[in-house]
Design a protein around this motif. Sequence first.
Motif, PDB file in Angstrom:
ATOM      1  N   SER A 292       2.158   5.928   1.200  1.00 14.87           N
ATOM      2  CA  SER A 292       3.469   6.552   1.319  1.00 14.87           C
ATOM      3  C   SER A 292       4.546   5.652   0.742  1.00 14.87           C
ATOM      4  O   SER A 292       4.576   4.453   0.981  1.00 14.87           O
ATOM      5  CB  SER A 292       3.773   6.865   2.766  1.00 14.87           C
ATOM      6  OG  SER A 292       4.349   5.747   3.379  1.00 14.87           O
ATOM      7  N   ALA A 293       5.398   6.248  -0.038  1.00 15.72           N
ATOM      8  CA  ALA A 293       6.422   5.476  -0.730  1.00 15.72           C
ATOM      9  C   ALA A 293       7.800   5.937  -0.295  1.00 15.72           C
ATOM     10  O   ALA A 293       8.374   6.853  -0.874  1.00 15.72           O
ATOM     11  CB  ALA A 293       6.253   5.622  -2.241  1.00 15.72           C
ATOM     12  N   VAL A 294       8.302   5.315   0.761  1.00 16.34           N
ATOM     13  CA  VAL A 294       9.677   5.584   1.171  1.00 16.34           C
ATOM     14  C   VAL A 294      10.450   4.276   1.021  1.00 16.34           C
ATOM     15  O   VAL A 294       9.883   3.239   0.688  1.00 16.34           O
ATOM     16  CB  VAL A 294       9.744   6.080   2.631  1.00 16.34           C
ATOM     17  CG1 VAL A 294       9.026   7.408   2.785  1.00 16.34           C
ATOM     18  CG2 VAL A 294       9.173   5.048   3.597  1.00 16.34           C
TER      19      VAL A 294
ATOM     20  N   ASN B 235      11.493  -0.695  -2.181  1.00 14.49           N
ATOM     21  CA  ASN B 235      10.322  -0.120  -2.853  1.00 14.49           C
ATOM     22  C   ASN B 235      10.623   0.096  -4.332  1.00 14.49           C
ATOM     23  O   ASN B 235      11.062   1.174  -4.751  1.00 14.49           O
ATOM     24  CB  ASN B 235       9.952   1.215  -2.191  1.00 14.49           C
ATOM     25  CG  ASN B 235       8.557   1.668  -2.588  1.00 14.49           C
ATOM     26  OD1 ASN B 235       8.058   1.312  -3.651  1.00 14.49           O
ATOM     27  ND2 ASN B 235       7.941   2.466  -1.731  1.00 14.49           N
TER      28      ASN B 235
ATOM     29  N   PHE C 124       3.293   8.717  -4.478  1.00 15.93           N
ATOM     30  CA  PHE C 124       2.285   7.663  -4.429  1.00 15.93           C
ATOM     31  C   PHE C 124       1.272   7.942  -3.326  1.00 15.93           C
ATOM     32  O   PHE C 124       1.574   8.586  -2.339  1.00 15.93           O
ATOM     33  CB  PHE C 124       2.952   6.312  -4.192  1.00 15.93           C
ATOM     34  CG  PHE C 124       3.803   5.855  -5.341  1.00 15.93           C
ATOM     35  CD1 PHE C 124       3.318   4.953  -6.272  1.00 15.93           C
ATOM     36  CD2 PHE C 124       5.081   6.365  -5.528  1.00 15.93           C
ATOM     37  CE1 PHE C 124       4.091   4.546  -7.337  1.00 15.93           C
ATOM     38  CE2 PHE C 124       5.866   5.969  -6.595  1.00 15.93           C
ATOM     39  CZ  PHE C 124       5.365   5.057  -7.512  1.00 15.93           C
TER      40      PHE C 124
ATOM     41  N   ARG D 243       8.710   2.970  -6.369  1.00 20.36           N
ATOM     42  CA  ARG D 243       9.201   4.298  -6.022  1.00 20.36           C
ATOM     43  C   ARG D 243      10.527   4.581  -6.732  1.00 20.36           C
ATOM     44  O   ARG D 243      10.759   5.682  -7.217  1.00 20.36           O
ATOM     45  CB  ARG D 243       9.382   4.396  -4.501  1.00 20.36           C
ATOM     46  CG  ARG D 243       9.933   5.729  -4.017  1.00 20.36           C
ATOM     47  CD  ARG D 243       9.150   6.877  -4.570  1.00 20.36           C
ATOM     48  NE  ARG D 243       9.442   8.154  -3.923  1.00 20.36           N
ATOM     49  CZ  ARG D 243       9.179   9.327  -4.473  1.00 20.36           C
ATOM     50  NH1 ARG D 243       8.638   9.388  -5.668  1.00 20.36           N
ATOM     51  NH2 ARG D 243       9.450  10.437  -3.839  1.00 20.36           N
TER      52      ARG D 243
END
Lengths: 324, 261
Positions: B100-102, A204, B97, A207
Motif C-alpha cells: 500500500s502506497a499512502v 513516499n 503499488f 508514490r
Amino acid sequence: MSLETPAQSQAEALPVGTPRLHLIIFAVLLVLLLIAPFVLYPVFLMKVLCFALFASALNLLLGFGGLLSFGHAAFFGSASYITAYAAKDWGLSPELAILLGTAAAAVLGLGIGALAIRRQGIYFAMVTLAFAQMVFFFAVKAPFTGGEDGIQAVPRGHLFGFIDLSSDLTLYFVVLVIAFGGLLGIYRIIHSPFGQVLKAIRDNEPRLISLGYKVQRYKLAVFVMSATLAGLAGATKALVFQLASLTDVYWTMSGEVVLMTLLGGMGTVFGPLVGAAALVTMENYFAGLGAWVTVLQGVIFVASVLLFREGIVGVIARLTKKSL
Amino acid sequence: MIEAFEPAPDTRGEIILSARDLTKRFAGFVAVNGVNLNVERGTIHALIGPNGAGKTTCFNLLTKFLQPSSGTIHFNGRNITNLPSADIARLGVVRSFQISAVFPRMSVTDNVRIALQRRRGDSFDFWRSQSVLSAFDDEALRRVDEVGLSEFAHVMAGDLSYGRKRALEIATTLALEPEMMLLDEPMAGMAQEDVTRISALIRKISANRTILMVEHNLSVVADLSDRITVLARGEVLAEGSYDEVSRHPGVVEAYIGASHE
Ligand SMILES: Nc1ncnc2c1ncn2[C@@H]1O[C@H](COP(=O)(O)OP(=O)(O)OP(=O)(O)O)[C@@H](O)[C@H]1O
Ligand SMILES: [Mg+2]
C-alpha cells in the motif's frame, strides 16, 4: 455552517486550530526573546539564535524533505568565511557581507545538491559528507582563510552605514530580526503548496512520482533553500563572534546540527529551536568539563536515537496531541 | 460480456496501451520475457499468474519505474518507452503499488489533495500559504467519501487499517482522473465487505477509463475483467476471457504447480 456534513466541519476544525497555536507560540517566543538580552548574556543568546536558525534549516531538508545531509557545515562554514573575509578584507558593510556569504552558500548548495540528490538514503548522506570534507580541506589550504587561526577580529561595522553594531545589545536585535525572520520564512515554506509536496516526498517518494511529480526538482529546490538558510546562520555567526574558523566547516559541526534537530524533534516546527537551545546551553555551561562535553553529546545522541526518536518536542506533541 | 474467440487481441476496439517483446533481466535472471500485451480502451484487463510470475515487474516496466532491457511500450499510439515515470503519469497512466502506497504522515484528505494539487502544474510556490489548496478540499472529501472513508477524513493515513489504506490509494489515484489506471492487487488484505465495495467502485470508474489490474482474488477477476492475460515465469501463458483462460491446461498446471512449491 450547520448544513455541513460531519466530515466537512471536521475539515475546518483542524487547519484553523493548528496555525493559531503556532502563531501564539511564535508571539510568546518573540516577547521572551525581546526581554531575554536584559536577563541573559546577549552573546550567548545570539549563539542560540544562530544555531536555532541553522538547525531549522537542516530540519527543513531532513524533517520535511526526508533528506539527511551530513555535510551542512559546508554551507554554514563557507558563508561564515566569506562574510568574515568580505567584512574584514574588503570592508563591506555587515548587511552586504552577510548577503554575500549567504549567496555563496546558495550557489554551493546548488552545486552539491545537484549531485547529492541523485543518491538516496545513506548514500545521499555520504555524498554530502564527502563534499563537506572537500570544503573543509579547501578551508585548511586556501591562502585567504587563515589556516588554523581562521579569520579573526572581523569588524562588525555599521549596519546600513549608520547603526553601530559594536554593542552586543544592538547586534542582538539585528540577529533577532535575521533569525526570527528566517524561522518565519521556514514556517511559511513548510506550510506552502511546495511544503505539501515536500512532506509527500518524505513520506513516499515513489508514490509521488506515480502521481506525476518530478521529485528531483523539488529535492534540489529544498536543498538550495536549506543550504541558503544554513549559510545565513553561518554568516550571522561570523559577525557575532567576529570569527570564522575551521570549527565552522568541520564535520563535527554537521553532526552537531543533526543532533540538535534530532534532540529537539525532526519534522516539528519548534523542535530544532529547543534542540539548539539545549545543546548551546550545555556547551556553554559545561565548558569547564572540556572533552567530556563531547562525550555527553555522544550519550545524548545515542539516547535520543534509541530512546526517544521523536525528540523533545515530538514527545510533547504526541502527549498533547497537537502538531508543534 | 460476450467474448470473441479469435486469438488476435486487437480486432475489436482501439488499443490504448501496448507492449511489444517487453523483457526485463535482473543480473542474469529474466523476470519478464518477451511479453506482448494489448489493452483495449475502456476495458478492465486483468493480469494474473502465480507468485513471482513477473506481474509487478510488468507494471514497473509499463510505468517506467524500471527500464526495460528490451521491447517497446506505446500509449495512445505514442512511444513511451523512454519517458520518465512522472511524464507517463502526466500522460494519464497512473499506477498503484502492491504494497500500500499512502503518505502515512499526512491526513487522508491531504493524501487525496496532493493528487488534486497536480492540477496547479508545478507547486514551487514556497512563499504562498497552503490555504490556497483549500480550493481542493471539497473535491478531496468527495473522493474520500466515494471509497467509504469519510469518517476517517482527518485521520493520519499511516493509522488506517491495511484495507482502508488500499481504498485511500484508489481514491488518490482516481483524483487524477487518469485515462488509464494500473492497479496492483487492489483488494489484497481487504475484508470481504471492502472487497465488495471496491469491486463496485472499480466497475463504476471503469465506465470511462481503462483499467489494467493485477489481482489474486479470482472471483473478483472473473467478475470484473473483460479480458485476462495469464503470466507465468515471465511469459504470457494464455490470454482471453475468464472462461477461456480457466480452461487452458497450462494455466491450471501453472497454478497447481505454483501452489505445490
Ligand atoms: N529488483 C529486482 N531484482 C532482482 N529480481 C527481482 C527484482 N524485482 C523482482 N525480481 C524477481 O522477479 C520475479 C518476478 O517478480 P514480480 O514481483 O514481478 O512477481 P509478481 O508476479 O508480481 O509476484 P506476486 O504475485 O508475488 O506479487 C521474482 O522472482 C522476483 O524475485
Ligand atoms: Mg506482484
